[in-house]
Each structure stands twice: as C-alpha cells, then as structure tokens.
Design an enzyme around this catalytic site. Structure first.
Site, PDB file in Angstrom:
ATOM      1  N   ASP A  49       0.818  -1.209   0.000  1.00  0.00           N
ATOM      2  CA  ASP A  49       0.000   0.000   0.000  1.00  0.00           C
ATOM      3  C   ASP A  49       0.853   1.261   0.000  1.00  0.00           C
ATOM      4  O   ASP A  49       1.880   1.335   0.687  1.00  0.00           O
ATOM      5  CB  ASP A  49      -0.901  -0.002   1.237  1.00  0.00           C
ATOM      6  CG  ASP A  49      -1.796   1.220   1.299  1.00  0.00           C
ATOM      7  OD1 ASP A  49      -2.727   1.301   0.472  1.00  0.00           O
ATOM      8  OD2 ASP A  49      -1.560   2.095   2.149  1.00  0.00           O
ATOM      9  N   TYR A  54       2.743  10.218   0.567  1.00  0.00           N
ATOM     10  CA  TYR A  54       3.717   9.633   1.480  1.00  0.00           C
ATOM     11  C   TYR A  54       5.127  10.074   1.068  1.00  0.00           C
ATOM     12  O   TYR A  54       5.600   9.737  -0.023  1.00  0.00           O
ATOM     13  CB  TYR A  54       3.633   8.106   1.478  1.00  0.00           C
ATOM     14  CG  TYR A  54       2.335   7.538   2.001  1.00  0.00           C
ATOM     15  CD1 TYR A  54       1.376   8.347   2.633  1.00  0.00           C
ATOM     16  CD2 TYR A  54       2.040   6.185   1.875  1.00  0.00           C
ATOM     17  CE1 TYR A  54       0.193   7.824   3.109  1.00  0.00           C
ATOM     18  CE2 TYR A  54       0.855   5.645   2.359  1.00  0.00           C
ATOM     19  CZ  TYR A  54      -0.067   6.471   2.962  1.00  0.00           C
ATOM     20  OH  TYR A  54      -1.250   5.943   3.437  1.00  0.00           O
ATOM     21  N   LEU A 213      -2.245  -0.597  15.309  1.00  0.00           N
ATOM     22  CA  LEU A 213      -1.631  -0.336  16.614  1.00  0.00           C
ATOM     23  C   LEU A 213      -1.880   1.089  17.090  1.00  0.00           C
ATOM     24  O   LEU A 213      -1.235   1.539  18.043  1.00  0.00           O
ATOM     25  CB  LEU A 213      -0.122  -0.595  16.539  1.00  0.00           C
ATOM     26  CG  LEU A 213       0.293  -1.988  16.057  1.00  0.00           C
ATOM     27  CD1 LEU A 213       1.809  -2.110  16.024  1.00  0.00           C
ATOM     28  CD2 LEU A 213      -0.315  -3.061  16.944  1.00  0.00           C
ATOM     29  N   GLY A 291       2.701  -1.525   9.153  1.00  0.00           N
ATOM     30  CA  GLY A 291       3.827  -0.644   8.897  1.00  0.00           C
ATOM     31  C   GLY A 291       4.988  -1.117   9.753  1.00  0.00           C
ATOM     32  O   GLY A 291       4.789  -1.570  10.888  1.00  0.00           O
TER      33      GLY A 291
END
Length: 324
Positions: A49, A54, A213, A291
């Site tokens: 992804d 980004y 998370l 990630g």
C-alpha cells in the site's frame, strides 16, 4: 498467510499487507526497504500500500524501485496509490483534490513512481468538498476503462458519500468504488463496526484497514501517560499525528492502551501482536495494513496470524474490556 476476498470482488488479498506510510522515502533507508518488501513477500504478503502524499511521492519511488529490484512477478502482487493530498510540498489547486484533472495526473505520476502499467487499487484519500462526487466517479471510471486502474475505492469517507458514489455509478453505468481504507483498531472501532455496517452486504464493500496499533499506542512502549508516548509520536515533525492519535482527554486513549498492554502481558503475548490479531477477527476486514521500519518488527507482527484462533473467546473479551 491467509487470503481474503476484497469485499464482493474476486480479488484475493493477503490478510496482512504492507504499507509505506511514515517509513519509506523518509525514516527507512532504501536497503532496509528492500529487506522489508522481500520479507513481506517471502511470508505471503501480496498487497503493498502507498499514496502520492507519502514522503511527497518518494515512498512510491522507493517501493517501486525495490519491487523492481527484487523482480517480483507482476501477476503475483497488488500495489495501491491514493489521491487527494498531492505530492508537492506546497500543492497548488490543481495539484491536490479529487478533480478529474488531479485524479488523472496523480494516477499517471503514481504509475511512473511505482514502475507499473496499472494500479491494482486506487483510493480517494479523503472526501473533497470542492469537487462533486459525480466528477470523481467519472474520473475513476475513465481510468479503469483505460486499463490504468483495476479497482478504485475511498479512504476515511463517511458512509453517505460512499452511497452517493454508488448511486452515481449505478445511474450512469459506471464502475463503483469497491473498497474503503479506514483506521481500525481497539481504540477506533465505530466507523468500521457501526457506520459502515450496512454497506458490507448492501454494496459489497471491502476494507483494507490501517493503523492496527493506533500509531504505536497499543504496543505498550511508554511508561507515563502524561509524557512518554511511543517513539514515533515523539518525533518533532509528527506532532500533528500525536495530537490526532492521543485525542481528547475524555477519550482516555493512553490510559486504555496501558490497560490493554497489561491485559496482553497477563495473557502472555506481545500487545502489538494481539492488537493486530484482534483486527483480523473482524470478517469485514479484507486486509490489515502493517507498517514497519525493521524486518524483526514486521516478523513479530506477522505472528498475529497464529493468534487469531489460539486465544479463546473469554481472553478476547478480557482484552476488549481492558481497552474499552
């Protein structure tokens, strides 16, 4: 690795996927990025992804570079991009948003950076109040008919706008959005579990969720709720993220995360792994985007697959109650 259909489509994505947000093109050097993608691929991940924004496009360039370097078979993996925020440091009006022009330009720029002929998934990164939904649907449909995009969807769109996009698509016989990419974790549950609940059966909506998370809060890597959040949130350039993640005092997210970490310790598993496994228990989650900045971290997170069916229902209820 387990594989799940993307909503009602025939596309099967790995239940755990790998994303470049906040790491590629910025925090992680190219060599480690190569190691991360290689490790993800070796463990069955088939969805990578990314987004135009980004690292101002550099994340896509690095990911495209290392995927090509590793010579992954193009028919064996899926790659995504997202359009809205733009890739420029200070974007001009036509360099951001969901107008037909920027959707077109962003797609072609992402194709070059990722070094592919088509984007498997292309997301509208946020709603655009300055562009009619109808214009965006037509723009995405055009890219699909040109073979530049295979599936398109949304990210953090309210349910009523997703329904509007489907209404436009049905009225004009266009391709409707297939998936949504929302935040989903023990501290952010409402949108996925309540707001989108009718859309899974009604529209065949799939979800590729991010931040399992809560940007590190659920890892237990802090000691004092008043000052010691996880290292990522302590980075000066991510002050905006810290404000979003920690949220309003009334939500008590740091306290809830601490209670969850304590409950995880009592059960005998790392809180990060349990938090990811919890997301996987939701059958409406097509893929959980991970990630990582180190291979060791990625491998620990991948262990979540084994925990989904390891814990009994009482233990899962204990974890949910701790984070409630």
């Amino acid at each position: 690795m387990h594989y799940r259909r993307l909503g009602s489509s025939g596309l099967q994505l790995s239940a755990l996927s790998f994303g470049a947000w906040l790491t590629f093109g910025n925090q992680v050097p190219r060599s480690e990025g190569r190691n991360l993608v290689a490790a993800a691929w070796d463990h069955g991940i088939n969805f990578f992804d990314n987004a135009e924004s980004y690292a101002n496009g550099n994340a896509e360039s690095v990911m495209g570079d290392v995927i090509a370097d590793l010579r992954l078979p193009r028919d064996g993996f899926c790659v995504s991009s997202k359009v809205f925020f733009g890739a420029a440091e200070d974007p001009r009006p036509t360099q951001r948003g969901l107008s037909k022009k920027h959707v077109h330009d962003a797609c072609h720029a992402a194709l070059k950076r990722l070094r592919v002929d088509a984007l498997d998934l292309f997301y509208c990164h946020r709603p655009d109040p300055d562009t009619p939904v109808e214009e965006t649907v037509w723009a995405m449909d055009a890219l699909i008919r040109q073979g530049k995009v295979l599936y398109w969807g949304t990210s953090e769109w309210p349910a009523h706008l997703i329904r509007e996009a489907h209404r436009v698509a049905k009225t004009h016989h266009l391709v409707a959005p297939q998936m949504e990419q929302p935040q989903y974790n023990l501290l952010h549950r409402e949108r996925v579990e309540l707001e989108y609940a009718p859309l899974y059966a009604e529209l065949g909506l799939g979800t590729t969720t991010f931040s399992p998370l809560a940007s590190g809060l659920l890892t237990g890597k802090y000691a004092d709720a008043s000052k010691d959040e996880p290292a990522r949130l302590e980075r000066e350039e991510l002050g905006w993220l810290k404000r979003i993640v920690v949220g309003d005092e009334s939500e008590r997210r740091v306290e809830r995360a601490r209670r969850f970490a304590e409950a995880a310790k009592a059960i005998g598993h790392p809180p990060a792994t349990l938090a990811i496994a919890w997301c996987l228990r939701n059958p409406h989650v097509s893929s959980v985007i991970l990630g990582a900045s180190r291979v060791e971290q990625l491998l620990q997170n991948l262990a979540a697959l084994e925990l989904v069916d390891t814990l009994d229902e009482v233990q899962w209820q204990q974890l949910e109650a701790a984070a409630a």
